[in-house]
Design an enzyme around this catalytic site. Structure first.
Site, short mmCIF file in Angstrom:
data_model
loop_
_atom_site.label_atom_id
_atom_site.label_comp_id
_atom_site.label_asym_id
_atom_site.label_seq_id
_atom_site.Cartn_x
_atom_site.Cartn_y
_atom_site.Cartn_z
CG HIS A 7 0.39 69.59 -39.92
ND1 HIS A 7 1.02 70.54 -39.37
CD2 HIS A 7 -0.57 69.23 -39.06
CE1 HIS A 7 0.42 71.12 -38.70
NE2 HIS A 7 -0.92 70.45 -38.35
NE ARG A 8 -1.71 73.48 -40.18
CZ ARG A 8 -1.10 74.33 -39.28
NH1 ARG A 8 -0.71 75.30 -39.90
NH2 ARG A 8 -1.51 74.19 -38.07
CD GLU A 34 -4.00 68.27 -39.94
OE1 GLU A 34 -4.88 68.71 -39.27
OE2 GLU A 34 -3.31 68.84 -40.72
CG ASP A 36 -6.38 72.39 -40.58
OD1 ASP A 36 -6.41 72.09 -39.64
OD2 ASP A 36 -5.20 72.62 -41.46
CG HIS A 49 -4.47 76.01 -39.30
ND1 HIS A 49 -4.06 76.82 -38.33
CD2 HIS A 49 -4.59 74.63 -38.76
CE1 HIS A 49 -3.93 76.49 -37.32
NE2 HIS A 49 -4.18 75.22 -37.44
CD GLU A 109 -7.52 70.70 -36.42
OE1 GLU A 109 -7.85 71.63 -35.78
OE2 GLU A 109 -6.40 70.43 -37.19
CE LYS A 111 -8.29 75.48 -37.14
NZ LYS A 111 -7.25 75.42 -36.14
CG ASP A 229 4.82 71.15 -40.60
OD1 ASP A 229 3.46 71.02 -40.60
OD2 ASP A 229 5.11 71.77 -39.64
#
Length: 242
Positions: A7-8, A34, A36, A49, A109, A111, A229
């Site tokens: 995640h990120r 993943e 953003d 993000h 993703e 945003k 994370d």
């Protein structure tokens, strides 16, 4: 096998959405990352993000009000207070170039709920196609209108709706908007939802899975993937579980 998406990047151990976080995810054995994306003032696709710069950089104000050149002067490791030196805000193109040198999957993703960012879908798809990454990218968003646009523009690229509230038969909803998977908040990802969706041929990738107890539950269900994370911990728990 349940796949692990960082995640990120490895956001639990490194400044989120920076190249160091992505590289750490690769180092510890994540299956994918993943991230953003938003647009800069001059229309470049950048990786960050929050719509505001305040939390993760040494600046304030909105991402959309700074040019790429201005954004590149900022330190994107602000939350680590200098512990890891200066990190720059990457562009999506920089990330795709790096991904060409490995086999990681990538969830992008969009945003675009607070600001719609006209043209974001087209620009992201153009970059994915230019680097021939169609088979390794999944486009996701809380803006499901945007996902419909992406599916119409590029049906060969997988899309998956993000959602945080309970949906009735979300696998049917996902298919209705051209999606191939669902990305639910862990709070609304019950065992029956996960199992029913996978039985219907719709992969489930819940977020954000940071507790080992949640990891073990999802591994026991053979959930399609988790978004975490802490990809290093998730990998260790998966190895122990197997």
């Amino acid at each position: 096998m349940t796949l692990i998406f960082a995640h990120r990047g490895s956001a639990g151990t490194h400044p989120e959405n920076t190249m160091s976080a992505f590289k750490e995810a690769a180092r510890v054995g994540a299956d994918g990352i993943e991230t953003d994306v938003q647009l800069s003032k001059d229309g470049e696709v950048v990786i960050i993000h929050d719509e505001k710069l305040n939390r993760t950089t040494n600046a304030s104000g909105f991402v959309k009000d700074r040019t790429l050149m201005e954004l590149k002067t900022l330190n994107a490791s602000n939350s680590y207070k200098g512990k890891m030196g200066n990190e720059r805000i990457p562009t999506l193109e920089e990330l795709l170039i790096w991904l060409k040198n490995n086999q990681l999957l990538c969830i992008i993703e969009l945003k675009n709920t607070l600001f719609l960012y006209p043209g974001l879908e087209e620009k992201v798809i153009r970059l994915i196609r230019s680097y021939e990454m169609e088979e390794r990218i999944i486009i996701s968003s809380f803006n499901h209108y945007s996902l419909v646009d992406c599916h119409q523009l590029a049906p060969e690229i997988e899309t998956a709706p993000l959602y945080r509230d309970g949906l009735f038969m979300p696998w049917i909803y996902a298919k209705a908007i051209g999606g191939s998977a669902i990305h639910p908040n862990i709070r609304v990802a019950s065992d029956i939802i996960i199992q029913s969706s996978m039985c219907a041929g719709v992969p489930v990738r819940p977020y954000t899975i940071n507790k080992e107890s949640d990891m073990k539950r999802l591994y026991s269900l053979r959930c399609s993937a988790i978004i975490t994370d802490f990809p290093g911990i998730a990998k260790r728990v998966r190895e122990e579980f197997e």
